[in-house]
Write an enzyme that holds these catalytic residues in place. Structure first.
Site, PDB file in Angstrom:
ATOM      1  CB  CYS A   1       3.634 -11.654   5.235  1.00  0.00           C
ATOM      2  SG  CYS A   1       4.434 -11.551   6.847  1.00  0.00           S
TER       3      CYS A   1
ATOM      4  CD  GLU B   1      -3.333  -9.776   7.431  1.00  0.00           C
ATOM      5  OE1 GLU B   1      -3.471 -10.392   8.509  1.00  0.00           O
ATOM      6  OE2 GLU B   1      -2.654  -8.733   7.334  1.00  0.00           O
TER       7      GLU B   1
ATOM      8  CB  SER C   1      -0.546   1.821   4.559  1.00  0.00           C
ATOM      9  OG  SER C   1       0.094   1.040   5.546  1.00  0.00           O
TER      10      SER C   1
ATOM     11  CB  THR D   1      -0.701 -10.085  10.729  1.00  0.00           C
ATOM     12  OG1 THR D   1      -0.724  -9.326   9.507  1.00  0.00           O
ATOM     13  CG2 THR D   1      -1.033 -11.545  10.427  1.00  0.00           C
TER      14      THR D   1
ATOM     15  CG  HIS E   1      -2.031  -7.288   2.055  1.00  0.00           C
ATOM     16  ND1 HIS E   1      -1.638  -6.823   3.291  1.00  0.00           N
ATOM     17  CD2 HIS E   1      -2.010  -6.213   1.236  1.00  0.00           C
ATOM     18  CE1 HIS E   1      -1.402  -5.523   3.213  1.00  0.00           C
ATOM     19  NE2 HIS E   1      -1.606  -5.134   1.979  1.00  0.00           N
TER      20      HIS E   1
ATOM     21  CB  CYS F   1       3.063  -9.241  12.680  1.00  0.00           C
ATOM     22  SG  CYS F   1       4.783  -9.039  12.243  1.00  0.00           S
TER      23      CYS F   1
ATOM     24  CG  HIS G   1      -6.710  -5.111   5.022  1.00  0.00           C
ATOM     25  ND1 HIS G   1      -5.826  -6.098   4.631  1.00  0.00           N
ATOM     26  CD2 HIS G   1      -5.972  -3.986   5.162  1.00  0.00           C
ATOM     27  CE1 HIS G   1      -4.612  -5.582   4.554  1.00  0.00           C
ATOM     28  NE2 HIS G   1      -4.673  -4.301   4.868  1.00  0.00           N
TER      29      HIS G   1
ATOM     30  CG  HIS H   1      -2.084  -0.950   1.059  1.00  0.00           C
ATOM     31  ND1 HIS H   1      -2.717  -1.560   2.106  1.00  0.00           N
ATOM     32  CD2 HIS H   1      -2.713  -1.394  -0.060  1.00  0.00           C
ATOM     33  CE1 HIS H   1      -3.698  -2.317   1.651  1.00  0.00           C
ATOM     34  NE2 HIS H   1      -3.718  -2.235   0.348  1.00  0.00           N
TER      35      HIS H   1
END
Length: 282
Positions: A97, A127, A222, A165, A75, A194, A125, A42
């Site tokens: 990731c 992800e 983002s 995450t 993502h 994360c 989103h 992003h």
């Protein structure tokens, strides 16, 4: 004026890995076109650079022709989209990731026995779309504790609680404590946030306490960058979220003695350096 840069500012491991894989494809062309499904990260400046090199961005997987390369961004994508691409003989370069992939597999494993997924994240989103595609028995996505409180939980049903995450760990832990504290619910809590996100947010909070003003650098779309700006603002420190140095209100910032700078996980170092140079010129 003193300008202090956060140690964790800029690319995280997952973003760096995704860009490295895309760079390898661009540097070693084999005659097959290169596609990405949505923005690889992003950040509009990075996306323009890749578009100039011939990388094609599409939002519909059906637009990727058979035989083409497609780079799966950090993502990740939904399980169904990945299966569809493989069936059509698209050459997949998976740059999901590792922490997102781990979260996908944890959700798949823990919902397989009949549990419903409760996911703390942004409903729109990419992800999140990938994560919930691994939930075997339905899901509910919520963006706040208040939103979850408005959702009816059934005492007889089993639940799995997980998070996008890049979500705020403090908020997630408070939600988990509230749910597990209810004696009438069966809730399994997964650790999917994360550590890099946790460290980045914690450092931003601590830095905000020691400076007069904070600048957060990164794309406006983002999620992790927006959350950085949010946690800084919650400390009571004046904060400005910018994409590039051109957006800095330099005349206003000249009156501050100490300015802290941090950046989202998808912010290139060159943009951070330009912001630092702009501030240091004061």
């Amino acid at each position: 004026m003193e300008v202090i840069l956060a140690k964790t500012a800029g690319f995280c491991m997952g973003v760096d890995m995704a860009l490295t894989k895309l760079d390898q494809l661009v540097a070693e062309p084999d005659g097959h076109p290169i596609y990405i499904l949505g923005p690889i990260i992003h950040n509009p400046q990075v996306l323009k650079r890749y578009a100039d090199k011939g990388v094609i961005m599409v939002h519909d997987p059906a637009e990727v022709p058979a035989g083409a390369h497609v780079v799966i961004r950090a993502h990740g994508i939904t399980r169904q989209v990945e299966e569809s691409l493989r069936e059509r003989q698209v050459i997949i370069k998976d740059a999901t990731c590792p922490r997102v992939k781990k979260a996908q597999l944890l959700i798949e494993r823990n919902t397989a026995g009949g549990c419903k997924l409760l996911l703390y994240g942004e409903v729109d989103h990419p992800e999140v779309a990938g994560l919930v595609s691994y939930a075997e028995n339905g899901h509910f996505v919520f963006g706040s504790a208040e939103e979850l409180a408005g959702y009816e939980l059934s005492p007889g049903e089993r639940y799995v609680l997980a998070a996008q995450t890049t979500q705020d760990r403090v908020q997630f832990e408070a939600i988990a404590e509230r749910l597990t504290g209810r004696g009438d619910l069966n809730v399994t809590v997964l650790e999917t946030i994360c550590d890099a996100t946790k460290l980045r947010q914690a450092e931003a909070k601590e830095l905000a306490k020691t400076v007069d003003f904070m600048v957060v650098v990164g794309g406006y779309n983002s999620g992790n960058t927006r959350r950085l700006a949010k946690v800084v603002s919650e400390e009571g420190t004046p904060c400005e979220h910018v994409e590039t140095v051109d957006e800095l209100p330099l005349s206003e910032l000249a009156r501050y003695k100490r300015i802290g700078v941090t950046a989202g996980a998808s912010t290139p170092r060159v943009l951070i350096d330009q912001v630092l140079a702009g501030l240091e010129s004061l």
